[in-house]
Design a protein around this motif. Structure first.
Motif, short mmCIF file in Angstrom:
data_model
loop_
_atom_site.label_atom_id
_atom_site.label_comp_id
_atom_site.label_asym_id
_atom_site.label_seq_id
_atom_site.Cartn_x
_atom_site.Cartn_y
_atom_site.Cartn_z
N ASN A 191 8.57 3.83 11.23
CA ASN A 191 8.32 2.73 10.31
C ASN A 191 8.51 3.12 8.84
N VAL B 254 11.11 4.05 5.85
CA VAL B 254 12.52 3.92 5.50
C VAL B 254 12.92 5.13 4.68
N ALA C 250 12.59 2.16 0.32
CA ALA C 250 12.10 0.86 0.76
C ALA C 250 11.86 -0.07 -0.42
N LEU D 73 15.32 -1.94 -1.47
CA LEU D 73 16.06 -2.74 -0.49
C LEU D 73 15.78 -4.22 -0.69
N SER E 138 12.54 -6.83 3.60
CA SER E 138 11.31 -6.14 3.93
C SER E 138 11.56 -5.12 5.04
N THR E 139 10.88 -3.99 4.99
CA THR E 139 11.15 -2.92 5.95
C THR E 139 9.95 -2.53 6.80
#
Length: 100
Positions: A8, A10, A19, A22, A25-26
């Motif tokens: 979970n 990034v 994260a 970007l 949403s990650t």
């Protein structure tokens, strides 16, 4: 074991932890990214545009028919035999006498 990152998190080998930069949403709780079905939108758009083009075509066809009719009346008047100068706005009656 230290190089392995959690699923979970990034992590990019070139950018590191990215994260925050970007555009999506990650985290695990983020909504899934789905591609919208645009086929129905496109078909509705195509139908609408085709109807508009058909309406424009029918309008142009009607204008063309009216122009041809006006041309034929004009041709009838200027190809007829008369011995006076007609006045614009006056009413004249045309009688064609056929000689047999």
């Amino acid at each position: 074991m230290e190089d392995k990152k959690q699923d979970n998190i990034v992590y990019s080998q070139t950018d590191g932890y990215n994260a925050n930069i970007l555009p999506y949403s990650t985290n695990v709780g983020a909504p899934a990214i789905r591609i919208d079905d645009v086929v129905s939108w496109k078909s509705r758009g195509i139908t609408t545009v085709n109807k508009e083009f058909q309406n424009k075509f029918n309008e142009l066809q009607l204008q063309y028919q009216l122009l041809i009719e006006e041309f034929e009346w004009n041709e009838l008047v200027y190809n007829s035999k008369f011995s006076f100068e007609p006045v614009v706005g006056e009413t004249y009656h045309y009688t064609e006498i056929l000689m047999e």
